[in-house]
Scaffold this active site. Structure first.
Site, PDB file in Angstrom:
ATOM      1  N   ASP A   1     124.474 -38.818   2.744  1.00 45.99           N
ATOM      2  CA  ASP A   1     125.895 -38.488   2.653  1.00 45.99           C
ATOM      3  C   ASP A   1     126.588 -38.979   3.930  1.00 45.99           C
ATOM      4  OD1 ASP A   1     128.046 -36.752   1.148  1.00 45.99           O
ATOM      5  OD2 ASP A   1     128.027 -35.928   3.169  1.00 45.99           O
TER       6      ASP A   1
ATOM      7  N   HIS B   1     123.797 -35.815  -6.330  1.00 51.77           N
ATOM      8  CA  HIS B   1     124.134 -36.221  -4.963  1.00 51.77           C
ATOM      9  C   HIS B   1     123.117 -35.774  -3.918  1.00 51.77           C
ATOM     10  CE1 HIS B   1     126.661 -37.387  -1.627  1.00 51.77           C
ATOM     11  NE2 HIS B   1     126.600 -36.171  -1.125  1.00 51.77           N
TER      12      HIS B   1
END
Length: 336
Positions: free
Chosen positions: A108, A313
């Protein structure tokens, strides 16, 4: 198999000096240094399933709390969270550990920090692993203009506000999150996890409706994703309840400063050996597909790239065994 939610007798916690003041880290194992950099809204703890696997494979695995998070320093100034400062923190950690070089791996925001660490300090970071967020070189339009345009009448999401824009005003997102940190984190993690994310036809949880909040679009059933236990959620929540969210959110508030700071590196490739792992259901992968297609030019040292089908994610937590295998195979093949 996850480790204990908060204790592992092989983990060594320490605090080292950095330009931020101090950086808290957790390490396990010995061998070539692998620096693990988390994203938002997480901590070193997001690498809990990688630390033992990397140690077992013969590496010195070190997961940090990025400045603004956990037990690391939280400078008061918004501008103290620009990319140049975060790269300097990573260099300081390597030096404080008595090492000259390291492989840096990020997820991320951590992927972005890892990529720029490799770009700006190739003398220190000999290889780079990127999880979930592809590398995009500095340059292009001003970020704030891009994000605002996404909700413009002619944009792809007219009348809606992209979450990065929503995070820009100091105090605004904090007012949504901090009254119920644990509940907000649970919803945010669920919204971007493969087994709990909203269906494709539902309103996109990356956007805010006029007068609304991000939380309005989190899954309504309150289920935790399968990778996250109640006890593990408690670990994340306890840290943010103690620190607040401002340090974490200040990273987003420096994107235009980064654009200015890095103007001299416009279009620059990262040339070290590289790994990319993405989730097939992750918006970061689908929205930035052009960045992945540009890898022959922007990431010419790429030696391994894998898209994990059906993964969201939170890649290294959703698919720890697969991530560990791919990561350790890539690391083992690097020149030492």
């Amino acid at each position: 198999m996850s480790q204990s939610p908060s204790v592992n007798d092989q983990w060594v916690h320490r605090v080292v000096p950095s330009p931020a003041g101090r950086i808290h880290l957790v390490e396990q194992g010995s061998g070539p240094l692998v620096l693990l950099v988390h994203g938002f809204p997480e901590s070193w703890y997001s690498w809990r399933r990688q630390l033992p696997a990397l140690a077992a494979a013969g590496f010195r695995a070190v997961a940090i709390d990025v400045r603004g998070y956990g037990r690391s320093s939280r400078p008061a100034a918004v501008e103290a969270y620009r990319m140049l400062d975060l790269v300097a923190d990573n260099v300081a950690v390597v030096e404080a550990l008595g090492e000259r070089t390291a492989v840096v791996v990020g997820h991320d925001w951590g992927a972005n920090i890892a990529a720029h660490s490799a770009l700006l300090r190739p003398d220190v970071f000999r290889a780079v692993g990127l999880l979930s967020v592809p590398y995009t070189p500095p340059g292009g339009p001003r970020p704030s203009d891009v994000f605002t345009g996404m909700g413009a009448p002619a944009g792809p999401f007219p009348g809606q506000e992209f979450y990065v824009s929503y995070f820009q005003e100091p105090g605004r997102a904090e007012a949504e999150i901090e009254p119920d940190v644990r509940g907000w984190l649970a919803g945010f993690y669920a919204a971007l996890s493969a087994d709990t994310m909203p269906p494709p036809e539902a309103p996109d949880p990356h956007f805010v409706a006029p007068g609304g909040t991000l939380r309005d679009r989190f899954p309504a059933d309150g289920r935790l994703p399968s990778w996250l236990s109640e006890e593990e959620l408690d670990v994340y929540a306890a840290e943010f309840e103690r620190t607040g969210l401002t340090g974490a959110l200040n990273r987003y508030r420096n994107m235009d400063r980064d654009w200015e700071d890095l103007a001299g590196h416009e279009g620059a490739p990262v040339t070290q050996p590289a790994l990319f792992l993405g989730g097939g259901l992750d918006a970061s992968t689908t929205w930035l597909s052009d960045a992945i297609e540009a890898y022959p030019a922007t990431l010419p040292g790429l030696t391994a790239a894998h898209l994990l089908d059906g993964c969201g994610h939170w890649l290294q937590q959703e698919r720890p065994e697969e991530t560990n295998r791919l990561l350790t195979e890539w690391l083992a093949a690097l020149p030492r």
